[in-house]
Motif scaffolding. Sequence first.
Motif, mmCIF file in Angstrom:
data_model
loop_
_atom_site.group_PDB
_atom_site.id
_atom_site.type_symbol
_atom_site.label_atom_id
_atom_site.label_comp_id
_atom_site.label_asym_id
_atom_site.label_seq_id
_atom_site.Cartn_x
_atom_site.Cartn_y
_atom_site.Cartn_z
ATOM 1 N N VAL A 37 -3.015 0.583 -3.978
ATOM 2 C CA VAL A 37 -2.496 -0.819 -3.420
ATOM 3 C C VAL A 37 -1.927 -1.498 -4.643
ATOM 4 O O VAL A 37 -2.723 -1.255 -5.877
ATOM 5 C CB VAL A 37 -3.697 -1.386 -2.933
ATOM 6 N N GLU A 82 -12.860 1.164 -2.383
ATOM 7 C CA GLU A 82 -12.189 0.655 -3.550
ATOM 8 C C GLU A 82 -12.914 1.461 -4.540
ATOM 9 O O GLU A 82 -14.028 1.274 -4.775
ATOM 10 C CB GLU A 82 -12.043 -0.507 -3.644
ATOM 11 N N MET A 119 0.930 -1.175 -0.001
ATOM 12 C CA MET A 119 -0.026 0.062 0.167
ATOM 13 C C MET A 119 0.781 1.300 -0.016
ATOM 14 O O MET A 119 1.937 1.323 0.597
ATOM 15 C CB MET A 119 -1.088 0.005 1.188
ATOM 16 N N ARG A 131 -5.518 6.171 -1.143
ATOM 17 C CA ARG A 131 -4.671 5.025 -1.125
ATOM 18 C C ARG A 131 -4.657 4.313 -2.553
ATOM 19 O O ARG A 131 -5.506 4.245 -3.371
ATOM 20 C CB ARG A 131 -5.235 3.918 -0.270
ATOM 21 N N ASN A 170 -0.238 4.673 1.323
ATOM 22 C CA ASN A 170 -1.227 5.525 1.758
ATOM 23 C C ASN A 170 -0.679 7.213 1.730
ATOM 24 O O ASN A 170 0.318 7.436 2.065
ATOM 25 C CB ASN A 170 -1.288 5.535 3.220
ATOM 26 N N TYR A 181 -8.195 3.702 -4.021
ATOM 27 C CA TYR A 181 -9.144 3.675 -2.925
ATOM 28 C C TYR A 181 -9.417 5.119 -2.618
ATOM 29 O O TYR A 181 -8.539 6.236 -2.677
ATOM 30 C CB TYR A 181 -8.763 3.265 -1.685
#
Length: 156
Positions: free
Chosen positions: A148, A92, A36, A146, A38, A69
């Motif tokens: 991922v 998401e 991830m 975010r 962030n 996200y």
Amino acid sequence: MFFIGEQNRQVRLDFGSGCKRSGFRLTVDTSGVFQMINLPSPINATSLKITITDTWNIGNNGWKEISFYGCYGATPVLHPCRYDETCTLNNELKLTGQTCSASSSIYGFFSTCQFAYDGSDIPWASGQGVGEWIFINFNSWVTLRRIVFIQTGTLT
């Protein structure tokens, strides 16, 4: 064929709003675990370019899967790196109908940029490493909180 270690070590994020963020480090992962990023603060954008700035090894570098996200329907911003303060979600973003492009594709049609975010087990692979990029056009304003990744070269 993908090999362990043909993974990206660091990326730069260029958002369609004009905001740029760099220095995001990734680890070598052989298990297929999501990694991830962030964001320090959410960012509104209409697109995102992810550029590989360092690798663990060069080969089939790319992304097996990328997920985003945040929130849809973000308010357009006049200044780079600003965001819609009403977005407090980390949902998401389901990408359908988005367009993308990439600096290259090692296997032609069989590893195009769409595969990086379509939920399939097929990756986008550049084959070059540093300097390679993938560009995703979200087709509307989104607030990103975010990002991922699953890298190529994993066992899943």
